[in-house]
Design an enzyme around this catalytic site. Structure first.
Site, PDB file in Angstrom:
ATOM      1  N   LYS A 119      38.951  41.597  26.432  1.00 53.52           N
ATOM      2  CA  LYS A 119      39.550  41.457  28.161  1.00 53.52           C
ATOM      3  C   LYS A 119      40.950  42.440  27.676  1.00 53.52           C
ATOM      4  CE  LYS A 119      40.026  38.746  32.369  1.00 53.52           C
ATOM      5  NZ  LYS A 119      39.617  37.287  32.659  1.00 53.52           N
ATOM      6  N   SER A 142      36.473  32.516  35.685  1.00 53.53           N
ATOM      7  CA  SER A 142      36.119  33.563  35.143  1.00 53.53           C
ATOM      8  C   SER A 142      35.341  34.690  33.904  1.00 53.53           C
ATOM      9  CB  SER A 142      37.111  34.826  34.884  1.00 53.53           C
ATOM     10  OG  SER A 142      38.595  35.277  36.524  1.00 53.53           O
ATOM     11  N   SER A 144      36.951  36.768  37.333  1.00 53.87           N
ATOM     12  CA  SER A 144      37.006  38.168  37.058  1.00 53.87           C
ATOM     13  C   SER A 144      37.504  39.210  35.820  1.00 53.87           C
ATOM     14  CB  SER A 144      39.113  37.748  37.355  1.00 53.87           C
ATOM     15  OG  SER A 144      38.975  36.852  35.586  1.00 53.87           O
TER      16      SER A 144
HETATM   17  N1  GLN Z   1      38.015  33.604  40.981  1.00 47.08           N
HETATM   18  C1  GLN Z   1      39.009  32.530  40.778  1.00 47.08           C
HETATM   19  C2  GLN Z   1      40.946  33.310  41.317  1.00 47.08           C
HETATM   20  O1  GLN Z   1      40.192  33.961  41.849  1.00 47.08           O
HETATM   21  C3  GLN Z   1      39.375  32.079  39.140  1.00 47.08           C
HETATM   22  C4  GLN Z   1      39.731  33.877  39.046  1.00 47.08           C
HETATM   23  C5  GLN Z   1      40.155  33.287  37.278  1.00 47.08           C
HETATM   24  O2  GLN Z   1      39.310  32.305  36.216  1.00 47.08           O
HETATM   25  N2  GLN Z   1      40.854  34.132  36.076  1.00 47.08           N
HETATM   26  O3  GLN Z   1      41.563  32.962  41.149  1.00 47.08           O
END
Ligand code: GLN
Length: 487
Positions: A80, A179, A155
């Site tokens: 990532k 995410s 994400s």
């Molecule tokens: N979707 C969640 C957010 O927007 C989690 C994101 C994540 O786990 N990095 O914060």
């Protein structure tokens, strides 16, 4: 595509050891696949061909000498793009870091390189890992390999899509509120978030430090367990890293579930659940029963507050973590500021995207004097209650199951203009981050339009071996994980 790319890491390792293919050939095949499909997918921000082939060469040298290979040596992996790899651009999919080149390796990267895992590229993500659809990348959207008009989840959308499309066999993601698990579920693969502190966060661009955790993506449970073994362990460079030995997380995969207790989270089986998702979870319940486990309903009374708690704590932490991006030391700097203050404000106004700005503002507000007690402190207190719910639940059951998400992957653009709808996507995943417990999503079927459905499994802190065991027993009872996106 080279057929071997469709296989698991375990099978690819065997093929390498049996000299059916060389590591350089396997890595080259991954790059060929990327060249074939990534224009359509957008899973990679950049490729790291030189590093990958250099690593693969070392694997081949070892094989030639008849030496023992480290775990997962030679297996192509996507990193990532919020984790540092020396010499690569580490952008967090943000304009503010567009030209930032890593001067050091993240601890996970170091561990991958020590194990001779070829890192093929840096995977696209929502800017600074903020989002659930990967539409918040400053560079390009990631498309779902099962339906290019749909989101891959976020994400870590690029990481999930790359493994799902066989561009890479493994990937790393970061999970702050879901995410890893959400994109794994949307892309029909395995994604796992370890216990908070299992994996070092050193070299991961911080979003919300009390919630962030790096974890594996794979197409099988066994591969995910092995990848966790490679990347976990104590690290003095991360003060929240747990000082515990690395376990062989795949040790108990074959253990019988007879007599074990599994809880179905009642609070996540309510309205808003898509019919096909509900059916898939019912099927999971039946599977566990047939495997000899007792399945009981469990209620987590504070779970309904988890999104509210998360969006105060995560934004508060991000407002502090992202203060370092000010144009002074690294990253983007506005070209035409008249004075220092204007340099700060313009740099940040031009460098950050709308969702990141929204979060910084929300978090700054929650931490400001006069509001701190009402928001931040309250959220911390509520976080303790969510954690307590889990502690009590795990006195009754060995693991909890639920859908990873109430719905399957949605159309690109469907929620992009409605942040609240987007935030609600994480209703099932966020509480595990608040409580610091390990969780994963595994393939559990398909909806009417053929989109993958994810089953979420949660376990008590440090019980990764049990978690993988419960996941593996379900995985091996069905063929869901064997089906690949037709791309
Ligand atoms: N979707 C969640 C957010 O927007 C989690 C994101 C994540 O786990 N990095 O914060």
């Amino acid at each position: 595509m080279n057929e071997l790319l469709k296989k698991s890491a375990a099978e690819q390792s065997k093929a390498l050891k049996n000299k059916e293919i060389s590591a350089v050939e396997l890595t080259t095949a991954a790059f060929d696949r990327i060249a074939e499909v990534d224009d359509k997918l957008g899973a990679f921000n950049s490729l790291t061909k030189e590093t990958a082939l250099e690593t693969a060469k070392k694997v081949d040298e070892k094989i030639a000498k008849g030496e023992e290979l480290p775990l997962l040596a030679g297996i192509p992996l996507a990193l990532k793009d919020n984790m540092n790899l020396v010499g690569s651009k580490t952008t967090a999919s943000s304009k503010i870091l567009e030209n930032f080149v890593s001067p050091f390796n993240a601890t996970v990267t170091e561990k991958l390189l020590n194990n001779l895992v070829p890192i093929v590229g840096k995977a696209n993500l929502d800017e600074f890992a903020m989002g659930s659809s990967n539409e918040n990348s400053a560079f390009k959207k990631v498309h779902n390999p099962w339906d290019l008009n749909k989101v891959p989840g976020g994400s870590s959308g690029g990481s999930a899509a790359s493994v799902s499309a066989c561009e890479a066999t493994l990937a790393l993601g970061s999970d702050t509120g879901g995410s890893i698990r959400l994109p794994a579920s949307f892309c029909g693969i395995v994604g796992m978030k370890p216990t908070y502190g299992r994996v070092s966060r050193y070299g991961l661009i911080a979003f919300a430090s009390s919630l962030d955790q790096i974890g594996p993506f794979a197409r099988t449970v066994e591969d995910a367990a092995n990848l966790l073994e490679v990347i976990s362990g104590h690290d003095p460079k991360d003060s929240t890293s747990l000082n515990l030995p690395v376990e062989h997380y795949a040790a108990d995969l074959n253990k019988s579930l007879k007599g074990r207790k599994i809880g179905i989270i009642k609070d996540l089986m309510t309205e808003g659940l898509e019919e096909d998702v509900e059916k898939a979870i019912q099927n999971a319940i039946d599977t566990y029963k047939s495997l000899g486990a007792e399945v009981v309903e469990i209620s987590l009374p504070h779970l309904k507050y988890s999104i509210g708690i998360y969006y105060i704590l995560a934004t508060a932490e991000c407002s502090s973590n992202l203060a370092r991006f000010d144009g002074v030391k690294y990253g983007y700097r506005t070209p035409d500021a008249k004075n220092l203050m204007e340099m700060y404000t313009k740099t940040r106004a031009e460098g950050f995207g709308p969702e990141v700005k929204r979060r910084i503002m929300l978090g700054t507000y929650a931490l400001s004097s006069g509001y701190y007690d009402a928001y931040y402190k309250k959220a911390q207190q509520m976080r303790a209650l969510v954690t307590k719910d889990f502690v009590e639940a795990f006195q009754k059951v060995d693991a909890l199951i639920s859908p990873t998400c109430p719905n399957t992957a949605f159309e690109l653009g469907a929620k992009a203009s409605d942040p609240l709808q987007m935030y609600l996507t994480d209703i099932a995943t966020i509480s595990a981050n608040l409580a610091g417990i390990p969780g994963m999503s595994i393939p559990a079927g398909f909806d009417k339009s053929g989109m993958p459905i994810g089953l979420q499994i949660l376990a008590p802190q440090l019980k990764e071996r049990d978690l993988f065991n419960v996941a593996y027993q379900f995985e091996q009872s069905h063929d869901y994980y064997k089906k690949l996106a037709n791309l």
